[in-house]
Write a protein that holds these residues in place. Structure first.
Motif, short mmCIF file in Angstrom:
data_model
loop_
_atom_site.label_atom_id
_atom_site.label_comp_id
_atom_site.label_asym_id
_atom_site.label_seq_id
_atom_site.Cartn_x
_atom_site.Cartn_y
_atom_site.Cartn_z
N ARG A 214 0.88 -1.21 -0.05
CA ARG A 214 0.00 -0.10 -0.05
C ARG A 214 0.82 1.18 0.20
N ILE A 215 1.87 1.28 0.72
CA ILE A 215 2.71 2.61 0.78
C ILE A 215 3.52 2.69 -0.58
N LEU A 216 3.89 1.62 -1.37
CA LEU A 216 4.48 1.61 -2.58
C LEU A 216 3.49 2.35 -3.67
N ARG A 217 2.07 2.03 -3.56
CA ARG A 217 1.16 2.60 -4.56
C ARG A 217 1.12 3.96 -4.10
N HIS A 218 1.04 4.56 -2.59
CA HIS A 218 1.18 5.82 -2.39
C HIS A 218 2.17 6.49 -3.05
N LEU A 219 3.60 5.71 -2.82
CA LEU A 219 4.71 6.57 -3.35
C LEU A 219 4.67 6.76 -4.95
N ASP A 220 4.01 5.82 -5.71
CA ASP A 220 3.73 5.67 -7.09
C ASP A 220 3.02 7.24 -7.37
#
Length: 534
Positions: A214-220
């Motif tokens: 989920r964090i990676l999606r927010h970073l994207d």
């Protein structure tokens, strides 16, 4: 266009744009109410006018964002695009906004028994065009002319765009809801705390993995919001650093029986609290279902109040989720500036832990977000404990009436909120024991079910169109009913009588379908007005 896309695994971004703009008007517990503003009628009018800007029929509509003009309010709070622009129906606006509608439906609170329905209104949904052989023969008849191609691209294709993916989402959501209910009911018949202890390491691993994804999606999202073409780190390195740091902010074990939870050292995060709220809501919903047949109006009111309180907690959790997304999107620049990913990940989680959360605290001073989440977890447990005796009354009344649902519900209640022998005044100990059971259930469910729905309620889909029967008239097809489908679906502009005809059919079809929503066979069966469930 709105910048979107994905990041590859080597630090580059795969750019993409979408022209599917959205207008959103929100109403609900714990959020800013878009319907309270004095300019709401003007915002709605501009949204409606913009969504009707069909090419060649109506001119494009200008939507101001960040500024305003006479008779055109600033739409910054109601759009998903960040600059002023002209909008066109089916091109620069989402023509069939299924996904936003689904999100809005799932977020709606309910204090009483409800039926969630997505109503899809489309006068002419189109037809497959005969058998497979007939369609293939038509395709091979002749090469399409340039005129036909242009007309199809402007009129036909936007109107019949596929919604199959969104409809599959609804079916998948309903399947996940049923799977969760079956799994939970089975798990509530075993020793939850013992099983949760055995599965705890698997739970921690799954929580860390899902949290980091989920964090990676927010970073994207942050990368594309800032217009960055690449990042300096490979995705696998970012993921590994986040995993190593994330594990430090997860609990080491369930607390021993009899101990209360220390809010100062709460490491469970948001997700299990969301799950606990969903489990308690399901219990209260089933209790209220049985209480609907009771003459005790105060009992029914108490259960409604309990559901309302749980929805208030869920609204607070949504605020923290929103804060969480914004925080990680803003972390992109800090990540880009740091050469040591482990140092960045550790400092990022520490910054998150001590973030100023004025939305949750209603303007209060700096607070530890973990303490806020812990207090919400305790509130959920306390609501269940305080209403335990009322739920037992419902179960006993159902049992005496020969309804086996009362026995099943009592078993589920005892599994989550056990009957403690401590004095009634020792509320804190009873709340802690119930919270321990709720978290144990969440541990086991997370390990057994990888895809848990955000809202535990099935969603019914209903289409209102000229191709549906209405029980009032025998005609059931668009060709038999509507005049406006002629001339490329602009026939209603030709004659007022054609418009009146189509409006009449819309009202007849809509009234019949809405009656089917209101007169729910399951509700009639609860009231004893039908012989069986249909």
């Amino acid at each position: 266009p709105i910048s979107t896309g994905l990041a590859d695994d080597f630090g580059s971004t795969v750019p993409d744009v979408t022209h599917l703009g959205e207008f959103t008007f929100r109403r609900g517990v714990g959020i800013d109410d878009d319907w309270e503003g004095a300019d709401t009628p003007f915002r709605l009018a501009l949204s409606a006018r913009s969504s009707a800007s069909f090419p060649f029929a109506f001119e494009a509509s200008f939507v101001p964002v960040g500024t305003s003009f006479p008779n055109r309010p600033d739409m910054q709070e109601n759009t998903n695009f960040r600059t002023s622009r002209y909008t066109v129906d089916g091109g620069a606006l989402m023509n069939k906004p299924f996904r936003p509608a689904l999100r809005a439906i799932y977020e709606q609170p309910a204090e009483a028994e409800v039926r969630r329905v997505l109503c899809y209104v489309v006068p002419d949904p189109g037809t497959p065009g005969g058998t497979q052989e007939e369609r293939e023969e038509k395709i091979l008849e002749a090469q399409p002319s340039i005129t036909r191609t242009i007309l199809d691209s402007l009129i036909t294709m936007p109107r019949v765009e596929s919604v199959a993916e969104e409809l599959r989402d609804i079916r998948m959501h309903n399947d996940r809801v049923r799977s969760l209910q079956r799994t939970r009911n089975r798990l509530l018949t075993v020793d939850l705390e013992n099983l949760a202890t055995q599965l705890f390491l698997a739970y921690i691993s799954e929580r860390a993995e899902s949290s980091v994804e989920r964090i990676l999606r927010h970073l994207d999202a942050g990368v594309f919001a800032k217009g960055l073409g690449s990042v300096r780190h490979q995705r696998s390195g970012i993921r590994d650093a986040l995993l190593r740091a994330r594990v430090l902010y997860l609990p080491g074990a369930l607390p021993p029986p009899g101990e209360t939870f220390d809010t100062a050292t709460w490491l469970w995060g948001i997700e299990p609290v969301e799950g606990a709220s969903m489990h308690v809501l399901a219990l209260l919903r089933d209790a209220q279902r049985l209480a609907l047949l009771s003459d005790d109006l105060q009992l029914r009111a108490d259960l409604r109040e309990a559901r309302r309180q749980i929805h208030v907690v869920r609204a607070e959790l949504r605020k923290i989720r929103f804060q969480d997304a914004g925080f990680w999107e803003s972390e992109v620049e800090a990540m880009m500036a740091e050469t040591d990913l482990d140092a960045w990940a550790n400092s990022a989680f520490e910054r998150w832990k001590m973030t100023v959360d004025r939305a949750v605290q209603n303007g209060a001073a700096k607070t530890d977000t973990f303490r806020v989440v812990a207090s919400l977890a305790n509130r959920i447990s306390r609501i269940l404990v305080e209403h335990r005796s009322r739920i037992i009354e419902v179960c006993e009344a159902a049992r005496l009436a020969g309804n086996p649902a009362g026995v099943t519900l009592r078993s589920r209640l005892d599994a989550l909120a056990p009957d403690h022998r401590e004095p009634e005044g020792d509320l804190a100990r009873r709340v802690a024991a119930t919270l321990r059971r709720l978290l144990s259930l969440e541990v086991v469910v997370t390990v057994f079910l990888q895809d848990i729905p955000e809202c535990e309620q099935p969603l019914d889909l209903m289409m209102i169109s000229g191709n549906t029967p209405n029980t009032i008239d025998s005609r059931t097809t668009v060709a038999e009913k509507l005049a406006g489908v002629q001339l490329g679906h602009f026939g209603a502009f030709y004659k007022a009588s054609w418009r009146a005809n189509d409006w009449m059919w819309g009202r007849l079809d809509g009234a019949a379908r809405l009656a089917e929503v209101i007169v729910n066979p399951k509700r009639l069966a609860q009231l004893g007005l039908t012989q069986r469930l249909h």
